[in-house]
Design an enzyme around this catalytic site. Sequence first.
Site, PDB file in Angstrom:
ATOM      1  N   SER A  78       7.076  -0.879  31.047  1.00  0.00           N
ATOM      2  CA  SER A  78       6.781  -0.532  32.444  1.00  0.00           C
ATOM      3  C   SER A  78       5.611   0.402  32.684  1.00  0.00           C
ATOM      4  O   SER A  78       5.220   0.586  33.838  1.00  0.00           O
ATOM      5  CB  SER A  78       8.019   0.068  33.095  1.00  0.00           C
ATOM      6  OG  SER A  78       8.863  -0.987  33.496  1.00  0.00           O
TER       7      SER A  78
ATOM      8  N   SER B 239       7.549  -1.858  35.794  1.00  0.00           N
ATOM      9  CA  SER B 239       8.052  -1.304  37.027  1.00  0.00           C
ATOM     10  C   SER B 239       7.222  -0.149  37.595  1.00  0.00           C
ATOM     11  O   SER B 239       7.394   0.189  38.759  1.00  0.00           O
ATOM     12  CB  SER B 239       9.491  -0.825  36.828  1.00  0.00           C
ATOM     13  OG  SER B 239       9.555   0.187  35.847  1.00  0.00           O
TER      14      SER B 239
ATOM     15  N   LYS C 144       5.956   8.673  39.239  1.00  0.00           N
ATOM     16  CA  LYS C 144       6.831   7.538  39.518  1.00  0.00           C
ATOM     17  C   LYS C 144       8.108   8.083  40.153  1.00  0.00           C
ATOM     18  O   LYS C 144       8.590   9.150  39.751  1.00  0.00           O
ATOM     19  CB  LYS C 144       7.131   6.802  38.205  1.00  0.00           C
ATOM     20  CG  LYS C 144       7.951   5.542  38.361  1.00  0.00           C
ATOM     21  CD  LYS C 144       8.102   4.841  37.011  1.00  0.00           C
ATOM     22  CE  LYS C 144       8.867   3.537  37.087  1.00  0.00           C
ATOM     23  NZ  LYS C 144       8.946   2.859  35.770  1.00  0.00           N
TER      24      LYS C 144
HETATM   25  N1  GLN Z   1      10.421  -5.202  32.793  1.00  0.00           N
HETATM   26  C1  GLN Z   1      11.368  -4.665  31.868  1.00  0.00           C
HETATM   27  C2  GLN Z   1      12.717  -4.612  32.535  1.00  0.00           C
HETATM   28  O1  GLN Z   1      12.813  -5.087  33.596  1.00  0.00           O
HETATM   29  C3  GLN Z   1      10.933  -3.291  31.441  1.00  0.00           C
HETATM   30  C4  GLN Z   1      11.179  -2.273  32.476  1.00  0.00           C
HETATM   31  C5  GLN Z   1      10.786  -0.906  32.061  1.00  0.00           C
HETATM   32  O2  GLN Z   1      10.085  -0.710  31.078  1.00  0.00           O
HETATM   33  N2  GLN Z   1      11.298   0.060  32.792  1.00  0.00           N
HETATM   34  O3  GLN Z   1      13.662  -4.113  32.026  1.00  0.00           O
END
Ligand code: GLN
Length: 472
Positions: free
Chosen positions: A175, A151, A76
């Site tokens: 994410s 994400s 990532k």
């Molecule tokens: N979707 C969640 C957020 O926007 C989790 C994101 C993540 O785990 N990095 O914060």
Amino acid sequence: MRQGALTLARHVRSGEMSAVEVVEESLAQIKAKDGRISAFNAVLGERSRRRAAEIDRQVALGEDPGPLAGIPVALKDNICASGVPTTCSSRILEGWLPPYDATVVTRLQAAGAVIIGKTNMDEFAMGSSTEASATGPTRNPCDLSRVPGGSSGGSAAAVAAGMTPLALGSDTGGSIRQPAALCGVVGAKPTYGRVSRYGLVAFASSLDQIGPIAADVADAALALEVIASHDPMDSTSIPDPCESLLAAVERDVGGMRVGLITDLLGEGIDHDVTERVEAAARALEESGAEVQEVSVPSISYGLSAYYLIAPAEASSNLARYDGVRYGLRVKGENTEKMNVATRTAGFGDEVKRRIMLGTFALSVGYYDAYYKKAQKVRTLVIRDFEAAYRSCDVLLAPTSPSVAFAFGERIDDPMSMYYSDVCTIPSSLAGHPAISVPFGTGAGGLPVGVQILAPPLREADMFAAAAALERA
Ligand code: GLN
């Protein structure tokens, strides 16, 4: 890729297949498919080929390159590899080159892995669809008109499309698990502290964890075994050694006590998803586990607490992007104006929203009402989980309230986007491990993921239950 990481590494170690062949296949898959999917921010062709040739030389000399010999791994784009651009899919990091390797990268390479590229993500890991990326969205390989989740959407899509057998993602509130569920692959978030955060660009430091995304449970176990370690460079790193997770994958789940979380079924969770979770409960029962219903009442406040704590930490972590130390700089008459111009041009809407939310929650007068209260809720969530784990070894829940949604469906409605993580946020707040395993399909024939949650440091039980579901 025609085979998984475990099999490919075995072939490379025994000399049956060369690392160069494995890497060439991955690069060919990327070339053939990524034009449509856009999972990668960068593909490291030459670097991968050189590294694969090195591994083949080791094998020829009778040396063992390690358990991930010749295995391509996608990172990532918030995980640093020395000299390779790390963008977090943000304009603000444009042109920045990390001067060091993240600990996970050091460990992967020491195990024989080949870093094949960097994957797309929601900017600074804030989002659930990979639409909030400065480079444009990634498409879900199961249905190109739908989001891959986020994400870590690029990592999940890269594995789901067979462009690489393994990828790493980061999980702050879901994410790794949510995109894995939406793309039909396996994604594991370890216990907070199990995997070093050194070299992971910080979003919300008390929640962030790196973990694997793989095509099956055994490959995820293998990858997590390699990256889990104590690291003096991360002060939150756990010294306890990790049990063998590959051994856990083979374990029988007879007598294992599984709690079906009733608070995460029914209202707010799509019917097709609930159905698959109930089918998973039956499958575990047929494998010999004892399934009972449990309630973790305070998890219904998890989402609200998370959206105060995570932005609060983000607002502080992202203060470092000031136009001086990293990437982008937009000129201004004086330092302050340069600073404002850089941040205005460099951050996208969602990142700005989080910084404002977080700054607000930490301001005098609001700190007690919001931030402090959210921390209290976090403690309640931990206590409720502790109570549930008195009668259960692992818990079962959906990963995502719905299957993959269409582009544009939630991006203009932050609340509905935030709701995508309602099932994954509770274990993030508690710092507990959780894994998403594909378990059949729902609406539109799209994959549904079910989640196995476990108490801290009990990744072995989590993998045993996950493997039982996969076998079913
Ligand atoms: N979707 C969640 C957020 O926007 C989790 C994101 C993540 O785990 N990095 O914060």
